[in-house]
Design an enzyme around this catalytic site. Structure first.
Site, PDB file in Angstrom:
ATOM      1  N   ASP A  20       0.870  -1.191   0.000  1.00  0.00           N
ATOM      2  CA  ASP A  20       0.000   0.000   0.000  1.00  0.00           C
ATOM      3  C   ASP A  20       0.898   1.230   0.000  1.00  0.00           C
ATOM      4  OD1 ASP A  20      -2.271   1.655   0.147  1.00  0.00           O
ATOM      5  OD2 ASP A  20      -2.237   1.679   2.329  1.00  0.00           O
ATOM      6  N   CYS A  83      -4.544  -1.554  -1.935  1.00  0.00           N
ATOM      7  CA  CYS A  83      -4.642  -0.134  -2.236  1.00  0.00           C
ATOM      8  C   CYS A  83      -5.523   0.047  -3.476  1.00  0.00           C
ATOM      9  CB  CYS A  83      -3.238   0.411  -2.511  1.00  0.00           C
ATOM     10  SG  CYS A  83      -3.210   2.142  -2.990  1.00  0.00           S
ATOM     11  N   HIS A 195      -7.347   2.970   3.790  1.00  0.00           N
ATOM     12  CA  HIS A 195      -7.104   3.693   5.046  1.00  0.00           C
ATOM     13  C   HIS A 195      -8.401   3.922   5.844  1.00  0.00           C
ATOM     14  CE1 HIS A 195      -3.180   4.626   3.280  1.00  0.00           C
ATOM     15  NE2 HIS A 195      -2.808   5.126   4.445  1.00  0.00           N
TER      16      HIS A 195
HETATM   17  N1  DGL Z   1      -4.764   3.276   0.762  1.00  0.00           N
HETATM   18  C1  DGL Z   1      -4.886   3.809  -0.522  1.00  0.00           C
HETATM   19  C2  DGL Z   1      -6.098   3.384  -1.303  1.00  0.00           C
HETATM   20  O1  DGL Z   1      -6.686   2.382  -0.992  1.00  0.00           O
HETATM   21  C3  DGL Z   1      -4.157   5.021  -0.967  1.00  0.00           C
HETATM   22  C4  DGL Z   1      -4.268   6.283  -0.192  1.00  0.00           C
HETATM   23  C5  DGL Z   1      -3.319   7.317  -0.740  1.00  0.00           C
HETATM   24  O2  DGL Z   1      -2.119   7.065  -0.756  1.00  0.00           O
HETATM   25  O3  DGL Z   1      -3.768   8.390  -1.171  1.00  0.00           O
HETATM   26  O4  DGL Z   1      -6.460   4.016  -2.253  1.00  0.00           O
END
Ligand code: DGL
Length: 272
Positions: A20, A83, A195
């Protein structure tokens, strides 16, 4: 015959790679750990380069490519892109470049739309995800008969990265993003960034009990499990299943990592 049997053992006992932009993918790692009890995991977080949600596609692809290369050097048998942004911007290219299975993650628009009784759902994700052609196709396929409020939510992942899960700034930002969704009468909120499950308390508090939050982890864990079964690489025994963490700018992020994964025993700097 003997050779292929020992190769198979090697594949089964190899770890699963998870990546991620930061610590959010730990929400997926929790679901993976629950579903894949005997696997070892190597988790990579690009905290020093996060967020990815407002970066160019070329940047996100380059970072994913470097981290996948590192995970492959750790002999992982599969990579989970924990992610949504990386999946939206880089999964196709990575699958063309790397031979091992790569499991991605997409906002759960389909189940949310199918089960919505108010015919209005919200999707909270990064700008990168919301503006991607992959997300547009997802809406084209599954976004019928339901109103979808898609909101890019810059700033929210940073709240998680700094360990502010419930504070007033986090709450104010979440309130701002959720207000139009509340007005539209949503009954499902798709957490389209890994997140956001760490902000569930605040999100639930703002939206009330009648709005269901849909977290991404369990569905990805099911897909990862099925994929391992399919390639005959599911680990069935392991006396001490482990997780290793490789973090870009590890020193700055170890405290929050330990709040999210208190049992973390192995934390190193991500050199990729
Ligand atoms: N955790 C991420 C997602 O699922 C990315 C968040 C980021 O880096 O802006 O998109």
């Amino acid at each position: 015959m003997e050779f292929s049997a020992s190769r198979q053992t090697l594949l089964c006992s190899s770890p699963v790679g998870v990546l991620d932009s930061g610590l959010g993918g730990i929400s997926v790692l929790k679901a993976l750990r629950a579903k894949l009890a005997f696997e070892d995991f190597v988790y990579c977080a690009d905290c020093g380069n996060a967020p990815w949600g407002d970066k160019t596609q070329a940047f996100v692809l380059e970072r994913c490519r470097a981290i996948c290369g590192f995970l492959i050097s750790m002999r992982v048998k599969m990579i989970v892109l924990a992610c949504n942004t990386a999946t939206a911007l880089a999964a196709d290219a990575l699958r063309n470049e790397f031979a091992l299975p790569i499991v991605g993650i997409e906002p759960a628009v389909k189940p949310a739309s199918v089960h919505s009784r108010s015919h209005a759902i919200g999707v909270l994700a990064t700008n990168g995800t919301i503006q991607s052609s992959r997300y547009r196709h997802l809406l084209e396929r599954f976004g019928h008969n339901v109103r979808i409020i898609s909101t890019g939510a810059p700033g929210l992942m940073e709240c998680v990265e700094k360990g502010d899960f419930t504070g007033p700034q986090t709450r104010a930002l979440a309130q701002k993003y959720l207000a139009p969704m509340q007005k539209a009468g949503i009954d499902k909120l798709v957490l389209g960034c890994t997140h956001y499950p760490f902000l569930s308390e605040v999100l639930r508090d703002i939206l009330g009990p009648e709005v269901e939050l849909i977290e991404p982890g369990p569905a990805v864990a099911n897909v990862a499990h099925a994929r391992l079964v399919n390639i005959n690489a599911l680990r069935m025994h392991n006396n001490s299943p482990k997780e290793k963490f490789f973090i870009k700018k590890a020193e700055e992020h170890t405290d929050v990592l330990l709040r999210l994964w208190p049992q973390a025993a192995s934390i190193d700097e991500l050199a990729a």
